[in-house]
Scaffold this motif. Structure first.
Motif, PDB file in Angstrom:
ATOM      1  N   THR A   1       0.829  -1.212   0.000  1.00 26.44           N
ATOM      2  CA  THR A   1       0.000   0.000   0.000  1.00 26.44           C
ATOM      3  C   THR A   1       0.856   1.252   0.000  1.00 26.44           C
ATOM      4  O   THR A   1       0.655   2.166  -0.814  1.00 26.44           O
ATOM      5  CB  THR A   1      -0.915   0.024   1.237  1.00 26.44           C
ATOM      6  OG1 THR A   1      -1.803  -1.082   1.186  1.00 26.44           O
ATOM      7  CG2 THR A   1      -1.726   1.313   1.291  1.00 26.44           C
TER       8      THR A   1
ATOM      9  N   CYS B   1       3.041   1.803  -3.274  1.00 26.21           N
ATOM     10  CA  CYS B   1       2.204   2.262  -4.386  1.00 26.21           C
ATOM     11  C   CYS B   1       1.705   3.686  -4.150  1.00 26.21           C
ATOM     12  O   CYS B   1       1.687   4.518  -5.076  1.00 26.21           O
ATOM     13  CB  CYS B   1       1.032   1.313  -4.596  1.00 26.21           C
ATOM     14  SG  CYS B   1       1.493  -0.308  -5.229  1.00 26.21           S
ATOM     15  N   HIS B   2       1.288   3.963  -2.920  1.00 25.80           N
ATOM     16  CA  HIS B   2       0.779   5.290  -2.576  1.00 25.80           C
ATOM     17  C   HIS B   2       1.877   6.345  -2.680  1.00 25.80           C
ATOM     18  O   HIS B   2       1.750   7.332  -3.416  1.00 25.80           O
ATOM     19  CB  HIS B   2       0.194   5.261  -1.164  1.00 25.80           C
ATOM     20  CG  HIS B   2      -0.245   6.591  -0.650  1.00 25.80           C
ATOM     21  ND1 HIS B   2       0.636   7.512  -0.115  1.00 25.80           N
ATOM     22  CD2 HIS B   2      -1.485   7.165  -0.568  1.00 25.80           C
ATOM     23  CE1 HIS B   2      -0.026   8.584   0.271  1.00 25.80           C
ATOM     24  NE2 HIS B   2      -1.318   8.400   0.002  1.00 25.80           N
ATOM     25  N   HIS B   3       2.975   6.157  -1.958  1.00 21.13           N
ATOM     26  CA  HIS B   3       4.024   7.173  -1.892  1.00 21.13           C
ATOM     27  C   HIS B   3       4.669   7.411  -3.259  1.00 21.13           C
ATOM     28  O   HIS B   3       4.790   8.557  -3.714  1.00 21.13           O
ATOM     29  CB  HIS B   3       5.101   6.760  -0.896  1.00 21.13           C
ATOM     30  CG  HIS B   3       4.647   6.776   0.530  1.00 21.13           C
ATOM     31  ND1 HIS B   3       3.342   6.998   0.904  1.00 21.13           N
ATOM     32  CD2 HIS B   3       5.342   6.601   1.695  1.00 21.13           C
ATOM     33  CE1 HIS B   3       3.243   6.955   2.234  1.00 21.13           C
ATOM     34  NE2 HIS B   3       4.446   6.718   2.724  1.00 21.13           N
TER      35      HIS B   3
ATOM     36  N   ASP C   1     -11.763   2.577  -0.401  1.00 21.16           N
ATOM     37  CA  ASP C   1     -10.556   3.179  -0.969  1.00 21.16           C
ATOM     38  C   ASP C   1     -10.887   4.500  -1.672  1.00 21.16           C
ATOM     39  O   ASP C   1     -10.207   4.898  -2.626  1.00 21.16           O
ATOM     40  CB  ASP C   1      -9.899   2.212  -1.959  1.00 21.16           C
ATOM     41  CG  ASP C   1     -10.853   1.773  -3.078  1.00 21.16           C
ATOM     42  OD1 ASP C   1     -12.017   2.233  -3.087  1.00 21.16           O
ATOM     43  OD2 ASP C   1     -10.437   0.966  -3.926  1.00 21.16           O
TER      44      ASP C   1
ATOM     45  N   MET D   1      -8.035   7.002  -2.311  1.00 19.91           N
ATOM     46  CA  MET D   1      -7.093   6.534  -3.325  1.00 19.91           C
ATOM     47  C   MET D   1      -7.718   6.586  -4.724  1.00 19.91           C
ATOM     48  O   MET D   1      -7.024   6.847  -5.715  1.00 19.91           O
ATOM     49  CB  MET D   1      -6.647   5.106  -3.002  1.00 19.91           C
ATOM     50  CG  MET D   1      -5.583   5.016  -1.935  1.00 19.91           C
ATOM     51  SD  MET D   1      -3.922   5.399  -2.537  1.00 19.91           S
ATOM     52  CE  MET D   1      -3.452   3.815  -3.250  1.00 19.91           C
TER      53      MET D   1
ATOM     54  N   ALA E   1      -4.225  12.194  -1.183  1.00 19.78           N
ATOM     55  CA  ALA E   1      -3.149  11.308  -0.721  1.00 19.78           C
ATOM     56  C   ALA E   1      -2.967  11.464   0.786  1.00 19.78           C
ATOM     57  O   ALA E   1      -2.730  10.483   1.503  1.00 19.78           O
ATOM     58  CB  ALA E   1      -1.848  11.628  -1.450  1.00 19.78           C
TER      59      ALA E   1
ATOM     60  N   ALA F   1      -5.860   9.739   2.465  1.00 18.65           N
ATOM     61  CA  ALA F   1      -5.691   8.289   2.416  1.00 18.65           C
ATOM     62  C   ALA F   1      -4.772   7.812   3.536  1.00 18.65           C
ATOM     63  O   ALA F   1      -5.022   6.781   4.170  1.00 18.65           O
ATOM     64  CB  ALA F   1      -5.133   7.877   1.054  1.00 18.65           C
TER      65      ALA F   1
ATOM     66  N   TYR G   1       6.262   9.977   3.476  1.00 20.24           N
ATOM     67  CA  TYR G   1       5.570  10.374   2.240  1.00 20.24           C
ATOM     68  C   TYR G   1       6.061  11.737   1.752  1.00 20.24           C
ATOM     69  O   TYR G   1       6.402  11.902   0.570  1.00 20.24           O
ATOM     70  CB  TYR G   1       4.066  10.405   2.496  1.00 20.24           C
ATOM     71  CG  TYR G   1       3.267  11.166   1.464  1.00 20.24           C
ATOM     72  CD1 TYR G   1       3.052  10.640   0.192  1.00 20.24           C
ATOM     73  CD2 TYR G   1       2.721  12.416   1.759  1.00 20.24           C
ATOM     74  CE1 TYR G   1       2.327  11.343  -0.760  1.00 20.24           C
ATOM     75  CE2 TYR G   1       1.986  13.121   0.820  1.00 20.24           C
ATOM     76  CZ  TYR G   1       1.798  12.587  -0.437  1.00 20.24           C
ATOM     77  OH  TYR G   1       1.086  13.289  -1.382  1.00 20.24           O
TER      78      TYR G   1
ATOM     79  N   ILE H   1      -0.797   3.736  -8.538  1.00 19.75           N
ATOM     80  CA  ILE H   1      -1.963   3.960  -7.683  1.00 19.75           C
ATOM     81  C   ILE H   1      -3.036   2.916  -7.976  1.00 19.75           C
ATOM     82  O   ILE H   1      -3.640   2.337  -7.054  1.00 19.75           O
ATOM     83  CB  ILE H   1      -2.535   5.373  -7.889  1.00 19.75           C
ATOM     84  CG1 ILE H   1      -1.521   6.441  -7.449  1.00 19.75           C
ATOM     85  CG2 ILE H   1      -3.842   5.547  -7.117  1.00 19.75           C
ATOM     86  CD1 ILE H   1      -1.176   6.428  -5.983  1.00 19.75           C
TER      87      ILE H   1
ATOM     88  N   TYR I   1      -4.583  -1.271  -0.610  1.00 19.86           N
ATOM     89  CA  TYR I   1      -5.111  -0.227   0.260  1.00 19.86           C
ATOM     90  C   TYR I   1      -6.400  -0.680   0.944  1.00 19.86           C
ATOM     91  O   TYR I   1      -6.606  -0.425   2.132  1.00 19.86           O
ATOM     92  CB  TYR I   1      -5.372   1.053  -0.541  1.00 19.86           C
ATOM     93  CG  TYR I   1      -5.837   2.209   0.320  1.00 19.86           C
ATOM     94  CD1 TYR I   1      -4.935   2.988   1.027  1.00 19.86           C
ATOM     95  CD2 TYR I   1      -7.197   2.507   0.441  1.00 19.86           C
ATOM     96  CE1 TYR I   1      -5.353   4.037   1.825  1.00 19.86           C
ATOM     97  CE2 TYR I   1      -7.627   3.555   1.237  1.00 19.86           C
ATOM     98  CZ  TYR I   1      -6.703   4.308   1.927  1.00 19.86           C
ATOM     99  OH  TYR I   1      -7.130   5.334   2.730  1.00 19.86           O
TER     100      TYR I   1
END
Length: 318
Positions: free
Chosen positions: A107, A110-112, A177, A180, A224, A227, A244, A293, A300
């Protein structure tokens, strides 16, 4: 913000927070352009003496920026902390921090990095737009700055404010989610619009398309943050958010503008083709970020399923 606002209102709060960036950027372009025109031949400042125009702009805007900082220092108070995870100490240990990072590594990666790639493109074209309009369309820096500051600022504000409503729209339809998904749709719309914009044949069409694409510009950075707050207990939010910010700072603000300049020099080999390098870097970086993402949505949702400090309705399965 996470402590001041309940989960339902938090996406909107982060949207308002990010709106300040859009508002500030718009003002910077408008008044920066006016200041550049005013201080073009340099200006004499107390203590510093005669200062070149471009340095005077930085100094003047920097001094003005102290005013809201002082206002915040004297008006904003630390809120009571809430949403502590069960079975964890109030102050998380390093062991708990690393355990959380490891449990949610897919998670967070992929997010950061997804948002970082999207912001590489954004910071890249934002910093090179004045050069684009100067080299390709023959607009002076003040002329471009004033027009883009007005229209880019307006659409940036709309983007930031709307992002929270979009996230809640997704959540109301059972998508845990939601934040996201807003990042995903924002990244996709922004990448598409800002890839095509520098290729427009006229300055009016170019600036119009950048402004319209700006409707999506603040969906990724605003949501973001939402999230992270949704999936991270209070004890760990500071650390996860700091990691992040470090990644998007280095990747977005640090690498984005450099890559566009490097591609102009080493791929196209012609400063007049800055529009082509901007389009190329934007489509590559923006697409990579958006795909990351999209890939991280499932992870996520799994991270959200482990949340143990929110109401049951907030963690209903997708």
């Amino acid at each position: 913000i996470g402590d001041y606002f309940e989960p339902r209102n938090r996406p909107k709060a982060f949207g308002i927070y990010t709106m300040a960036t859009a508002f500030g950027t718009g003002l910077t372009y408008v008044f920066g352009g006016l200041l550049i025109a005013f201080t073009f031949q340099g200006v004499s400042l107390p203590i510093l003496g005669q200062v070149p125009g471009w340095q005077a702009v930085f100094i003047i805007i920097g001094v003005v920026g102290l005013l809201p900082a002082i206002l915040m220092a004297f008006t904003v108070r630390e809120p009571k902390r809430k949403e502590f995870a069960k079975n964890k100490s109030e102050k998380a240990s390093w062991g708990e921090i690393f355990a959380f990072l490891n449990q949610n590594k897919t998670t967070l990666i992929c997010h950061h990095f997804g948002v970082a790639f999207i912001l590489m493109a954004v910071y890249g074209w934002v910093n090179w737009l004045p050069s684009l309009f100067d080299r390709v369309h023959g607009w002076s820096v003040p002329q471009f700055s004033i027009w883009y500051g007005i229209f880019g600022g307006i659409f940036g504000i709309i983007s930031a404010v709307s992002s929270g409503y979009v996230t809640n729209w997704f959540k109301d339809r059972g998508h845990t989610d939601g934040a996201m998904r807003t990042v995903l749709w924002g990244g996709g719309g922004l990448t598409l619009g800002t890839t095509v914009a520098p290729l427009m044949p006229s300055p009016e069409l170019c600036i119009a398309l950048y402004a319209i694409a700006g409707v999506f510009s603040n969906w990724p950075p605003a949501q973001a943050l939402a999230a992270i707050n949704d999936m991270t207990p209070n004890q760990l939010r500071g650390t996860v958010t700091s990691v992040y910010v470090l990644i998007i700072g280095i990747g977005g603000a640090g690498i984005g503008p450099f890559v566009m300049g490097w591609v102009t020099d080493n791929v196209f080999g012609n400063p007049e083709q800055i529009n082509l390098s901007m389009a190329l870097v934007t489509v590559v970086m923006g697409t990579l970020g958006t795909l990351l993402i999209a890939y991280g949505l499932k992870a996520y949702r799994e991270s959200m399923s482990r949340v143990d400090w929110m109401t049951p309705q907030a963690v209903t399965a997708n």
